[in-house]
Design a protein around this motif. Structure first.
Motif, short mmCIF file in Angstrom:
data_model
loop_
_atom_site.label_atom_id
_atom_site.label_comp_id
_atom_site.label_asym_id
_atom_site.label_seq_id
_atom_site.Cartn_x
_atom_site.Cartn_y
_atom_site.Cartn_z
N ARG A 55 24.52 51.14 30.91
CA ARG A 55 23.75 50.63 29.78
C ARG A 55 23.87 51.52 28.53
O ARG A 55 23.49 51.10 27.44
CB ARG A 55 22.29 50.45 30.19
N PHE A 56 24.37 52.74 28.71
CA PHE A 56 24.54 53.65 27.58
C PHE A 56 26.01 53.98 27.31
O PHE A 56 26.31 54.82 26.47
CB PHE A 56 23.72 54.93 27.79
N LYS A 59 27.89 54.81 23.67
CA LYS A 59 26.92 55.37 22.73
C LYS A 59 27.27 56.82 22.33
O LYS A 59 26.51 57.46 21.62
CB LYS A 59 25.50 55.35 23.31
N GLY A 139 19.09 57.84 23.14
CA GLY A 139 18.30 56.90 23.91
C GLY A 139 17.60 57.55 25.08
O GLY A 139 17.77 58.74 25.34
N ASP A 152 6.14 53.89 23.74
CA ASP A 152 7.04 53.90 22.59
C ASP A 152 7.56 55.31 22.37
O ASP A 152 6.81 56.20 21.99
CB ASP A 152 6.31 53.40 21.34
N VAL A 155 13.05 55.75 20.29
CA VAL A 155 14.51 55.65 20.43
C VAL A 155 14.80 54.47 21.33
O VAL A 155 13.92 54.01 22.08
CB VAL A 155 15.13 56.94 21.01
N PRO A 156 16.04 53.96 21.32
CA PRO A 156 16.37 52.88 22.24
C PRO A 156 16.12 53.31 23.70
O PRO A 156 16.44 54.43 24.08
CB PRO A 156 17.87 52.64 22.00
N ALA A 157 15.51 52.42 24.46
CA ALA A 157 15.18 52.75 25.86
C ALA A 157 15.65 51.64 26.78
O ALA A 157 15.61 50.47 26.42
CB ALA A 157 13.67 52.96 26.00
N GLU A 158 16.07 52.05 27.96
CA GLU A 158 16.49 51.13 29.01
C GLU A 158 15.80 51.54 30.30
O GLU A 158 15.75 52.72 30.63
CB GLU A 158 18.01 51.19 29.23
#
Length: 190
Positions: A55-56, A59, A139, A152, A155-158
């Protein structure tokens, strides 16, 4: 991996618990994720962390950092899947820090990982450590997000699993009212 495949691994390994639990935050809950039960199985750990790494991909991640204890194995396996370096942060005088001569260079692209987040407090501390050293947090990746996406981190989070887990203030806990004793299954006993 599908959500069903990921959930099946957590169930098979006994990592998804039901009962009456006292969380690190002091709140109580009827569900608990003990990721150590998954992480004791290298095959499953590798599968889950490879999915998180996927998923990263792309990046530009140069280093993966996780908080001790839960994030150490996750960091290592995600870093292995990405072909990059793995570090861990640990508490020093009650505050997260990079120790053991670990360092991050200014501009280094860092992925922060953790096994489970509820409030995101430990992850937020690691993000601050990375930024204080000049690193760029690209992320956050977690195995289980118990906050149902409410933590929150800026940063982008998965998350492999995002779940809603009911929590109660200790003084208003229906499980306590029913006389069920609370247990503290995590690694922090405070």
């Amino acid at each position: 991996m599908t959500r069903e495949e990921i959930t099946d691994i957590f169930i098979k390994t006994g990592a998804m618990l039901t009962g009456h639990f006292r969380l690190t935050s002091g709140k109580h809950s009827n569900r608990y994720f003990q990721c150590a039960q998954v992480l004791q199985h290298p095959h499953y750990t590798g599968m889950l962390c490879a999915e998180l790494a996927r998923r990263f991909a792309g990046k530009g991640v140069e280093t993966v950092v996780g908080p001790a204890m839960g994030g150490i194995l996750v960091s290592y396996e995600v870093a292995r899947a990405l072909g990059v370096r793995s570090l861990f942060a640990e508490r020093e005088q009650g505050k997260m820090a990079l120790r053991r001569n670990f360092n991050i260079t200014p501009g280094e692209k860092v992925l922060v990982v953790e096994d489970v987040i509820t409030t995101g407090g430990s992850v937020a501390e690691v993000i601050e450590v990375v930024r204080s050293l000049g690193g760029e947090v690209v992320g956050v990746g977690v195995l289980v997000d118990r906050s149902n996406g409410q933590a929150d981190l800026g940063v982008p989070a998965e998350a492999l699993l995002t779940v809603t887990v009911e929590t109660f203030e200790a003084e208003n806990c229906p499980l306590c009212a029913a006389g069920t004793p609370a247990v503290k299954p995590g690694s922090r006993q405070t």
